[in-house]
Design an enzyme around this catalytic site. Sequence first.
Site, PDB file in Angstrom:
ATOM      1  CG  HIS A  57      -5.816   1.988   5.392  1.00  0.00           C
ATOM      2  ND1 HIS A  57      -5.352   2.966   6.245  1.00  0.00           N
ATOM      3  CD2 HIS A  57      -4.800   1.104   5.228  1.00  0.00           C
ATOM      4  CE1 HIS A  57      -4.099   2.686   6.566  1.00  0.00           C
ATOM      5  NE2 HIS A  57      -3.738   1.561   5.970  1.00  0.00           N
ATOM      6  CB  SER A 116       5.341  -1.810  11.861  1.00  0.00           C
ATOM      7  OG  SER A 116       4.940  -0.466  12.128  1.00  0.00           O
ATOM      8  CE  LYS A 145      -0.172   3.313   4.730  1.00  0.00           C
ATOM      9  NZ  LYS A 145      -0.007   3.427   6.172  1.00  0.00           N
ATOM     10  CG  ASN A 174      -1.713   1.209   1.423  1.00  0.00           C
ATOM     11  OD1 ASN A 174      -1.804   2.045   0.518  1.00  0.00           O
ATOM     12  ND2 ASN A 174      -2.325   1.351   2.593  1.00  0.00           N
ATOM     13  CD  GLU A 187      -2.829   5.626   6.751  1.00  0.00           C
ATOM     14  OE1 GLU A 187      -2.881   5.672   5.503  1.00  0.00           O
ATOM     15  OE2 GLU A 187      -1.873   5.126   7.368  1.00  0.00           O
ATOM     16  N   GLY A 247       2.580   2.231  10.733  1.00  0.00           N
ATOM     17  CA  GLY A 247       3.524   3.334  10.559  1.00  0.00           C
ATOM     18  C   GLY A 247       4.277   3.707  11.824  1.00  0.00           C
ATOM     19  CD  GLU A 258      -3.577  -2.510   7.429  1.00  0.00           C
ATOM     20  OE1 GLU A 258      -2.447  -2.724   6.974  1.00  0.00           O
ATOM     21  OE2 GLU A 258      -4.245  -1.509   7.157  1.00  0.00           O
TER      22      GLU A 258
HETATM   23  P1  PGA Z   1       2.876   0.263   7.621  1.00  0.00           P
HETATM   24  O1  PGA Z   1       1.410   0.492   6.989  1.00  0.00           O
HETATM   25  O2  PGA Z   1       3.404  -1.008   7.027  1.00  0.00           O
HETATM   26  O3  PGA Z   1       3.663   1.458   7.196  1.00  0.00           O
HETATM   27  O4  PGA Z   1       2.697   0.163   9.099  1.00  0.00           O
HETATM   28  C1  PGA Z   1       0.528  -0.575   6.819  1.00  0.00           C
HETATM   29  C2  PGA Z   1      -0.784  -0.096   6.275  1.00  0.00           C
HETATM   30  O5  PGA Z   1      -1.206   1.013   6.601  1.00  0.00           O
HETATM   31  O6  PGA Z   1      -1.418  -0.816   5.498  1.00  0.00           O
END
Ligand code: PGA
Length: 251
Positions: A94, A212, A11, A9, A96, A172, A166
């Site tokens: 997601h 992560s 983003k 992803n 976010e 992140g 997640e």
């Molecule tokens: P990350 O993001 O691997 O940077 O933690 C995962 C995601 O948001 O799908």
Amino acid sequence: MRTPIIAGNWKLNKTIDEALAFAQDLKPALSKAANVEIILAPPFTALSVLAEALNNSSVLLAGQNCYPAQGAFTGEISPRLLRDAGCVAVIVGHSERRQLFGETGEFINRKVKAVLEEGLRVILCIGETLQERKDNQTFKILEEQLRKGLAGIDGTSMARLVVAYEPVWAIGTGQTASSGQAQEAHRFIRDFLATHFEQAVADSTRIIYGGSVTPENIDGLMAQPDIDGALVGGASLQSASFIQIARFGRV
Ligand code: PGA
């Protein structure tokens, strides 16, 4: 029986040129990632050029989001246009989107339905916040997000749906869920699917982990019986680390 999925992803990152450079790195490396489904979710602007660049490869493309309608919705993108641009899947719900853009469970459910109706696959993201985990609400939140996200979806359509667990606190932050914590949540999700649908649906649905994920922790996660892959954010931005993750289990 469940083919693993490694999905990247990106983003809100990567220009078209950067996306194309990534594709050039990824293509030759793929023959070494056998029996894994590789999915990339680039920004919308890079979709159609990537679809062309990855033509004849096994890499699949996904949208990062969509709007569940067509027409007078300035600035939005529909499942139909994502399919037209080369997507086979769409990430829905997601954290976010839920947190920064106020998406509700009901709205996410409309998206799930719209994506499935367009013949595409859904990657449905769910996960608890740190506070919810501390308050021992993790399973309650997962169940609620599953119930709302999957309302009105039948067992047959579940063949085109992947659940991504997640935990928000792991996204992140560099703080991955331990393999045990992730396995426990995945087990809970699979048990929910068995109750909500039937055992066969639970057994065949891919449940992937996100938060992560790195080349260092992927093997421990993939060794868990209910973890069927990963949704990778930060570590998917460099081709070298994404390729290493896609080749999990090998040295
Ligand atoms: P990350 O993001 O691997 O940077 O933690 C995962 C995601 O948001 O799908």
